[in-house]
Structures are given as C-alpha cells and as structure tokens.
Design a protein around this motif. Sequence first.
Motif, mmCIF file in Angstrom:
data_model
loop_
_atom_site.group_PDB
_atom_site.id
_atom_site.type_symbol
_atom_site.label_atom_id
_atom_site.label_comp_id
_atom_site.label_asym_id
_atom_site.label_seq_id
_atom_site.Cartn_x
_atom_site.Cartn_y
_atom_site.Cartn_z
ATOM 1 N N PHE A 380 0.795 -1.223 0.000
ATOM 2 C CA PHE A 380 0.000 0.000 0.000
ATOM 3 C C PHE A 380 0.830 1.277 0.000
ATOM 4 O O PHE A 380 0.423 2.284 0.560
ATOM 5 N N SER A 381 1.980 1.233 -0.643
ATOM 6 C CA SER A 381 2.741 2.456 -0.877
ATOM 7 C C SER A 381 3.604 2.246 -2.109
ATOM 8 O O SER A 381 4.021 1.126 -2.413
ATOM 9 N N ARG A 382 3.854 3.316 -2.811
ATOM 10 C CA ARG A 382 4.675 3.243 -4.023
ATOM 11 C C ARG A 382 6.084 2.766 -3.697
ATOM 12 O O ARG A 382 6.688 1.995 -4.446
ATOM 13 N N SER A 432 -0.860 -2.025 -5.677
ATOM 14 C CA SER A 432 -1.532 -1.378 -4.549
ATOM 15 C C SER A 432 -3.010 -1.735 -4.606
ATOM 16 O O SER A 432 -3.447 -2.560 -5.414
ATOM 17 N N ASP A 433 -3.821 -1.079 -3.770
ATOM 18 C CA ASP A 433 -5.259 -1.336 -3.803
ATOM 19 C C ASP A 433 -5.913 -0.771 -5.057
ATOM 20 O O ASP A 433 -7.131 -0.861 -5.206
ATOM 21 N N GLU A 449 0.960 -8.225 1.529
ATOM 22 C CA GLU A 449 2.255 -7.970 2.163
ATOM 23 C C GLU A 449 2.068 -7.497 3.595
ATOM 24 O O GLU A 449 2.903 -7.739 4.454
ATOM 25 N N ARG A 450 0.972 -6.820 3.857
ATOM 26 C CA ARG A 450 0.604 -6.386 5.199
ATOM 27 C C ARG A 450 -0.896 -6.193 5.243
ATOM 28 O O ARG A 450 -1.554 -6.140 4.201
ATOM 29 N N VAL A 451 -1.442 -6.078 6.441
ATOM 30 C CA VAL A 451 -2.890 -5.900 6.590
ATOM 31 C C VAL A 451 -3.207 -4.533 7.181
ATOM 32 O O VAL A 451 -4.311 -4.307 7.654
ATOM 33 N N GLU A 452 -2.237 -3.619 7.157
ATOM 34 C CA GLU A 452 -2.461 -2.251 7.603
ATOM 35 C C GLU A 452 -2.183 -1.293 6.455
ATOM 36 O O GLU A 452 -1.455 -1.613 5.519
ATOM 37 N N LYS A 453 -2.766 -0.103 6.566
ATOM 38 C CA LYS A 453 -2.576 0.909 5.532
ATOM 39 C C LYS A 453 -2.597 2.288 6.166
ATOM 40 O O LYS A 453 -3.385 2.553 7.073
ATOM 41 N N TRP A 454 -1.723 3.156 5.679
ATOM 42 C CA TRP A 454 -1.704 4.554 6.120
ATOM 43 C C TRP A 454 -2.832 5.300 5.418
ATOM 44 O O TRP A 454 -2.923 5.309 4.189
ATOM 45 N N VAL A 461 -5.776 -0.873 10.401
ATOM 46 C CA VAL A 461 -6.050 -2.171 9.800
ATOM 47 C C VAL A 461 -7.014 -1.985 8.636
ATOM 48 O O VAL A 461 -7.919 -1.148 8.680
ATOM 49 N N LEU A 462 -6.806 -2.737 7.573
ATOM 50 C CA LEU A 462 -7.679 -2.645 6.411
ATOM 51 C C LEU A 462 -9.122 -2.938 6.799
ATOM 52 O O LEU A 462 -9.392 -3.743 7.692
#
Length: 744
Positions: A380-382, A432-433, A449-454, A461-462
């Motif tokens: 969730f990041s470039r 990404s999403d 890759e992870r279940v959290e997002k800024w 958490v998503l």
Amino acid sequence: MSVVLTAPRVGKECIFSASPIARRLRRTFTTQIPLLWSPPFKKLQPSDFSKQPPRKLRPPPPSQRSAEGGRPPSKRRGGEDTPRVTEWHTVTKPTEKQLRGLQNYLQQFSNSQYIRSKCLGMGVTADIYEPGMKAFITALMNNEIEGLSVGDAVAHLLAKSRADRFLLPSYYKYVTAKYPEETETLRSLMSFSDLTEPAEWHKETRRMQRKIILHLGPTNSGKTYAALKRLEECDAGIYCGPLRLLAHEVYERLNAKGVPCNLLTGEERRESDGVNKYAATVEMAPLNKRFEVAVLDEIQMIGDEGRGWAWTQGLLGLQADEIHLCGEPTIVPLVRAMMKDTADTIEIRRYERLTKLAVAETGLGGQLQKLKRGDCIATFSRQNIFALKRAIEEKTSLRAAVIYGSLPPETRTEQAKQFNDPNGPYDVLVASDAIGMGLNLNIGRMIFERVEKWNGKETKVLSISQVKQIAGRAGRFGTEFETGVVCTLDDYDMRTMKRLLNSQAPSILSAGLFPSLEQIEVFSQYLPGEPLSALLERFQDLANLDGRYFLCNLDSQRVIAEFIEDIPLTLRDRYTFILAPFNLQDPASAAQMRRFATAQSGGLECLMEDSVVLGDHPPQTIDQLKDLEAQHRLIILYMWLSQRFPETFTDLDNALYLKRKCEDLIDRGLANLKFERKRKITGAAKHALKLQKKAERLARLAGTTEKAETSETVVEVPPVQEEVQQKQPVEKEAPAEVLVQEKY
C-alpha cells in the motif's frame, strides 16, 4: 510512527512500530505490558477545537484478550468499512464523572476564542454570545436541546468528535430561536444550507416513475456484466463508473461489439452525432438528458467522504427509466431509505461468486522464494511496490509487473495485459489497492504484504470491504486460475486476514452531499468580502442534515481555495478550480496551478508546451519515473481545465499528443526497469569486495578515484575476485566478475 510504552515489570521502554519485527514484539509483550491511556475528559486547549485529536482506545481486560495478546475475534473490527461508519453509541445514562467532564468541556467550549470567532463571523454579536452560550449549556445539561441529548454529547466526547461539528450546529439553532431578531443573517444562512431534502433538488426527475434495480454480489460474480448487457440492448443509456479506466473499458467494449457509444470523462469527450449511449465517470453524468437505462457502478462509494456526493447526485438526479446499481449488499438499507423520498420502485438481484476463493492455512513465512507465476502481492505504498519488485527479481528468477494509483490508467491497463499474457514478460504482479476495481487480472493467488494501511493520518487495519475487494481479484472465471487463493506474506498476519474475510461488512449508513455553486453564491451575498475558503467553512458549520446524508469533506477544496486566494478570479471560476484534479503536495504542480489560475484571471491564452517539456528517452531510475508521472498528472489537469475554460486552455491537441508520448515513455521505462538476480558472494571474494568499497570511500574523501592518500601511506586497490555458489564448480583461474547493480 513509533509509540513508546513503559513496561513496569521490566523497567524498560519498548518502541512499537509497524515493522514486522516490531509487530512480533508487540504481540509478545501486550499480555505483559498494560497500555497507558488517558481519561476521556482531559483538559483541552482552545486550539483543540480546530482539529480532531487522535482517538485512544482502552485495552480490554486481560481475561478478554486472546492468546496472542490482542482483542478476541469480532465481526466489527478491522478498521472502518466506510468513512461514515462510526464506532460510538449513545450513552443512555451518563455517570456522575462523565457529567462533570461534560460540564468542564462545555465551559472550555464557551471560552474558546476559536468558537467565539466562528460565531461572530456568523452574525452572533458579542452582546448575545455570552448569555446565549450560558443558556445553551444550562439547557443541554437539562436535556432541553432538540436533537442533542446529554447522552449524545457524552458519546461524541468519548469518540473524540470535533466540538465545532456537533456542538456548534446545536448552538446556532438554539441562539436563533432565543434571539430571532438579533440573528436574522444567521437564520437566513441556515435556511440556505438546509440539506435535509436533496431529492427535491431534481424537479424533472421527481416527475418520473423510475425502477431501481440493485445487482448485489462479491467481486467476480458477474453483477456488472448483467447490467451492461441491459445497457447494450437499450436505445439510450449511460454507464457511470468511479474511474476513467472503467469508462474507457466500457466505451471500447461497446464500440468493439458494434454498439456506438460516446466517452465522457473530466479530461476527454468523444461524442458522435446520433449516438445516445455514453460511458462516463460518475461526476460527469449529465442530469438533463433522458435515458432508458443508467448503470451506476460501485454504488457503495456513495458513502465515500471525498466523492460520495457524485453517486448521491446520480442516484437522485439521473433521468432514466431504469437505474441499475452494482455493488455490495451493504448498500441496501440506505437505498431503501432514500427511495422512500423519491417513490421509485426497487428490485434486488443477488449474485454468487462464479469461482471458488480459498484461504490458505498459512502465509509464505516472509519468503519471496515461494512465489510462483500468477501470484500478486498487494502492498500500500509506491515505495513498497518497487522495493518488493527489486527483492523479487533479485531473489528469484521471476519478473514482476507493477500497478499503483499514480500510474496513468493506460499504463495500468498495459501492465495488466502483459501480466495476463502467458507468454508475456511478467510472471508475478506487485500492486496497490488500485487493482481493487477496474482491471481484469489473471491472478491465481493474492498475497497481502501487510494488513495495515496509512490513511493520511494514521496506520489502520484494512477494512472488511477493502480486504474482500482486493482478495476477490484472485481466481477469474474462464482462466487457468478459476480457484483463487488468499494468504499473507507473513504468517502472523493470517489470523487477522481470516477474521476479516469471515466477517460481514457493516451497512453504509449515509450518502454524501456537496454544496452547489448556487448555494455558495447565496452565502457570498450574505457574507460579502469573505473568501471562498471561509464560505466553505461557514457552509460546513451550518449545514443541516438528516441521518441519511452527510456533508463530504471539504478540507482539500478549502486548501486549494486558500492557495489561489490572492489571484483575482470570479466566484464561479474559483469554484471550478477547487474541483480540479490537483494535489498541492507536488511543488511543480502547485506552481503550474497558480500559473493556470493567473492565465484564466487575465484572459490570457495558456499553451501546453509552456508547462510540460518531455524528452525522447524513457526514465532510467525510479525517481525519473516519478517525475514523469507528475508530468502526466499536469497534462491531465490541463485537459480537465480545457473542458471548462476552452478560451484560455486552447492547446488541447498538443496536450493529447504529449499525453500519449508521456504514457509511451512510462511504458518503456517500466519495461526497462529490471533488477538482476544477485549471486551470493562468499569467502575471499566477499572480503576483497569490502576492501574495495573501503578504498573507494577513502579515495572519494581524498579527491581521487584511483588511490586514497593517508598521511604516510598509499592504499592500492587490489583486484577483486569472487566465489559464486553454483551447482558446477568454478575454475580458480577464471574468477567471476562482481556484479555491480545500478540503484533505481
């Protein structure tokens, strides 16, 4: 962001962050270290009323914690499903402590200079502010305020709601009723900001008897396909999608089938005489045309804080005999409530997923070597996307395609096409999403890759909908991957992933609204001399809504309005500029935005070539690719403005040429952006490489590239030899070359 927590039992500080190692530590220590939290009614400063403080949650009692130290599984956890789903509930009987805290909070609210200045700006004079506020606080504590009980006020405070969002509107209503003659201006402004009946804004549509057909189902269930089949059959219709990419896809699909169709997006119009079908982005839906069929895709976005107003406008205002809504079942209660105001009939069609979707028992254990062709890693990041691409291509023999939001839609489509091709250059996908909607992808296994997002403010958490939307891309009907698999890169995220996938998303509670130009013009007549940013803030403070609607977030529009405030523009032109697809975080784009606004203000012709200059060579590094993406966004901004101000932004043909050239350069840059698999260096070669790097560092300090001089000696750089681990032994007389890779 790291959080420092004190561990009383061990007498040390533990720093918890979002890194994998820190997350493991967090789960290890949370059963032993009680989180520190502050009471809900801490002493506030006046500045606290201007921004929402971060919410702090009290941890559950140890008896309710799971074995891993977190909360027990719950269907309501996993982040907010939509921006409008709140996590607070009315307090039916506040405690004495809560009432004392509320009393103190109201006193600080009354003494706040920020609140006082807002009220004075609305026409509440100083001589009635103090007595009016004192009477308001007394009435609220006695449960005499209509629409705001003591329990509601306590619940808002527990949820850390902004005071100027839940207390000010009630105060305005109270003070206008108590002092009607002294607050005539305020009463007029409140009447013009009444948003309780948005269905009545569309008089022509209300004269129609429409049929609302809901196509509800998960990703890859065929719901949109069924709605588009009805669009093909009708004589006049429109498709409204959330992305320019989706509008282009429908436009090309219909024309390829011999069904003439126009294209209508914010940046581009392709219209032909005698053609009565349109593929459009939802914001561009024409409300003054009559259609037989209208398709509103991804209807659950009606609850989005930024763009939800466009779906509300389409649902209430489109003049179509049939309106087909495609989306998630969470939208049903809200649509039923809204259609009570329009007297339209509702039909619900439910769809099941066409292929199976299985959840793996474990993750990949953090090992990229377990990847295989057809896999997709969601991050969730470039920065993470290119870091994963590098790691995959260095540690495996696989090539990775990339898809993320800032890529042009045409480039995303090209990357998806090359990934889908079994004989194409790419084996796996890192995305990404942005893949959650708008792309047909042949994905066999979706790996998170992870279940959290800024989210722009904090790491969360998503949400349930986000996870299901992305996970549903695995397993596509009619491909070799008809059975999709979902897992995580790290094993410790699997528990959260399974819980989210097995949970039911909460219903969407309300639909977004946005102030119209006419409403802002009325405000400007009552508040002469106020800039547009202040008018938007006043409207936001006074907006009167019922429970089915909310006012979309106007923060970004206010920031843009302040940014161009000193440029002399008419209110109508200024309102148009704040709606432009523009991000102030990019300094180059910000400078061009001011240049564009200045040109419109002075009636000067603005050419595309004065803003964008493209080279002939594709980008060689990730930074160069990022700069090219910014250039593409600038071209899109120019094209968007040319649709609204054709007399000023006249260079549309050149903009189209530069747009295609920029997309070609980005495509070529991504194709050339590859990382070679690293060969392991051991033994004497590894030691020699360290000596070489040290010597080069000393040489740079000494100002020479061949040798590094010290006070007494000269260090000669020895030739480097390398031992490469291979199945076949390497002859010692022919040392392998050390592979030096360019850092992208």
